[in-house]
Design a protein around this motif. Structure first.
Motif, mmCIF file in Angstrom:
data_model
loop_
_atom_site.group_PDB
_atom_site.id
_atom_site.type_symbol
_atom_site.label_atom_id
_atom_site.label_comp_id
_atom_site.label_asym_id
_atom_site.label_seq_id
_atom_site.Cartn_x
_atom_site.Cartn_y
_atom_site.Cartn_z
ATOM 1 N N LEU A 103 0.705 -1.217 0.004
ATOM 2 C CA LEU A 103 0.106 0.040 0.024
ATOM 3 C C LEU A 103 0.808 1.207 0.189
ATOM 4 C CD1 LEU A 103 -2.571 -0.973 2.795
ATOM 5 C CD2 LEU A 103 -3.114 -0.625 0.208
ATOM 6 N N PRO A 104 0.499 2.165 -0.719
ATOM 7 C CA PRO A 104 -0.643 2.389 -1.433
ATOM 8 C C PRO A 104 -0.829 1.840 -2.623
ATOM 9 C CG PRO A 104 0.638 4.373 -1.588
ATOM 10 C CD PRO A 104 1.236 3.511 -0.816
ATOM 11 N N CYS A 121 -2.182 -0.156 -5.971
ATOM 12 C CA CYS A 121 -3.552 -0.781 -6.239
ATOM 13 C C CYS A 121 -3.296 -2.182 -5.748
ATOM 14 C CB CYS A 121 -3.649 -0.673 -7.707
ATOM 15 S SG CYS A 121 -5.391 -1.058 -7.977
ATOM 16 N N GLU A 163 -3.261 -4.382 -0.350
ATOM 17 C CA GLU A 163 -3.826 -5.009 0.906
ATOM 18 C C GLU A 163 -3.265 -6.338 1.450
ATOM 19 O OE1 GLU A 163 -5.579 -3.772 -1.418
ATOM 20 O OE2 GLU A 163 -7.538 -2.306 -0.681
#
Length: 491
Positions: free
Chosen positions: A4-5, A7, A10
């Motif tokens: 992250l960040p 895409c 997570e």
């Protein structure tokens, strides 16, 4: 680039952080395991050659980053290990560690309520509680958390100078008379360092004689104040020490306060090491008179075991820090904000960017209560007394000063068998001065324990044992004694 960040980053991020946490948790468990080494010692050139530490243009993989984390901790000193006695700051408090992780995740700055609302309020609450414990009515006054005791002591010097000569802020040292400060010959070097940084000059710090236990002699302080005044100098600060670095001595604060009152001099108490004793009903008498000080340095990262860094400067007069340090930066401290501006504390600090140090202390205090800190501190002092009682009459040991230590500092020489029958002369001294460094080097190479040594005045190298780690036990003290004897027997 996978974290992250990014895409869809997570899953990778959570997996990476979980791996990091696993590495950290393994390290925490190892820190308390007496079968592990305190230190896996390598010489600097060995470590530089064994691993590639250089910074490259291209990114490494996350696997390599995790390996870097493991390697770094592999060679880190386990300062939480029950047999690490090397510095005044030891131990590993798990609640304090959790608080440190939280503040790093929040990653904010302490200068305004706007960007650190809870942290600013906790600093307000905690500093007031600390001032109460110093003995100022209702916890009145002011304070700030600074990057360490040296900076807290420099703040005290800065504020004391401003109180006496406010014009120095705009006009500088050329506009005021020659100032002099007084501190004991056993005080921390930061008093001279602060004088150098503030343009007062190290020659303007007058060192006051100490008795054989390392306590400032008040009559010598008064004599030197009068001497300075006769020369036309202006005494502006006395820095008394509550817990000296080497002997753990507590200056006689009541007598010093009387002298400061008589000559209208700012009284500062450097309680960086000994301030924690204010938490103990059994030991706080050693700081009797601290309530009469104008300012106090207190480092919870020492005796109270808060993770580094956590140092507070407490000031009795409210508003003085603000007047001394404020610069009215309009891009930070706008006067038309929609909340009480007294909670914007950044303008009274020397720093602009200021780390959140209070949360570790506040969360630990919540977890232990004052009684928990008291038990922890009492235990460390009891361990120091246990060590003293074990070695004071033991063959091969000689105490540096007579009598029970006032703090957890136990200062002694180990006398190897080859020196025990020798006449006390220059040759014996020159051989004795080499003993502690060799034993310390062997300790580090074996990795079994660490304890500090130093010379002081006319005294050759001696061990300075300090205990601030609540994980230490009687068995660890016994181990240290056995280890010194094992490593020094052939010297």
């Amino acid at each position: 680039t996978d974290l992250l960040p990014a895409c869809n980053g997570e899953i990778t991020t959570m997996s990476f952080l979980q791996d990091v946490v696993d590495i950290l948790l393994q390290y925490v468990v190892k820190s308390f395991d007496r079968s592990t080494k305190v230190i896996d010692f390598h010489y600097p050139n060995e470590l530089l050659q064994e691993y590639n530490w250089e910074l490259a243009d291209q990114p490494q993989t996350l696997e390599e980053i995790l390996l870097n984390c493991r390697t770094t901790l592999k060679y880190a000193i386990k300062t939480g290990h029950p047999r690490y006695f090397n510095q005044l700051s030891t131990g590993l408090d798990v609640v304090g560690l959790a608080a440190d992780w939280l503040t790093s995740a929040a990653n904010t700055n302490m200068f305004t309520y706007e960007i650190a609302p809870v942290f600013v309020l906790l600093e307000y609450v905690t500093l007031r509680k600390m001032r109460e414990m110093v003995g100022w009515p209702g916890g009145c006054g002011d304070g700030i958390f600074s990057p360490g005791g040296a900076i807290s002591n420099m703040y005290a010097m800065l504020i004391a100078r401003f109180k006496m000569f406010p014009e120095v802020k705009e006009k500088g040292m050329a506009a005021i008379p020659r100032l002099v400060a007084f501190t004991s010959e056993h005080s921390h070097f930061s008093v001279k360092k602060g004088a150098a940084a503030l343009g007062i000059g190290t020659d303007s710090v007058i060192l006051i004689r100490c008795d054989e236990r390392g306590k400032m002699i008040p009559s010598d302080l008064e004599r030197r104040i009068l001497e300075a005044k006769q020369k036309g100098f202006v005494p502006f600060l006395v820095s008394a020490t509550a817990g000296t670095t080497v002997y753990g001595a507590f200056d006689p604060l009541i007598a010093i306060a009387d002298i400061c009152k008589k000559y209208k001099i700012w009284m500062h108490v450097d309680g960086a090491w000994g301030g924690g004793l204010l938490m103990s009903r059994k030991h706080k008498w050693k700081l009797n008179g601290v309530e009469r000080a104008n300012s106090v340095t207190w480092n919870p990262h020492k005796m109270m075991g808060v993770p580094l860094q956590c140092s507070a400067l407490l000031v009795r007069e409210e508003g003085l820090m603000q007047s001394c340090n404020q610069m009215h930066a309009s891009y930070l401290f706008q006067q038309d904000k929609h909340y009480d501006l007294s909670y914007d504390t950044g303008d009274k600090a020397l720093q602009c960017g200021r780390h959140v140090d209070v949360f570790k202390l506040w969360l630990m205090w919540r977890a232990k209560g004052t009684t928990g800190f008291e038990a922890q501190i009492d235990k460390c002092l009891e361990l120091a007394e246990y060590l003293y009682n074990k070695i004071k009459n033991r063959e091969g040991y000689q105490m540096v000063f007579d009598g029970k230590p006032q703090h957890t500092n136990v200062c002694f020489w180990y006398i190897p068998p080859s020196l025990r029958g020798m006449e006390d002369n220059e040759e014996r001294m020159s051989r004795l001065t080499k003993v502690a460094p060799v034993i310390k080097a062997r300790m580090m190479e074996y990795g079994t324990t660490m304890v500090s040594y130093q010379p002081l005045g006319d005294k050759v190298n001696f061990f300075r044992m300090v205990i601030s780690n609540p994980a230490a036990t009687h068995q660890d003290i016994d181990f240290l004694i056995d280890e010194i004897e094992r490593l020094g027997q052939d010297l």
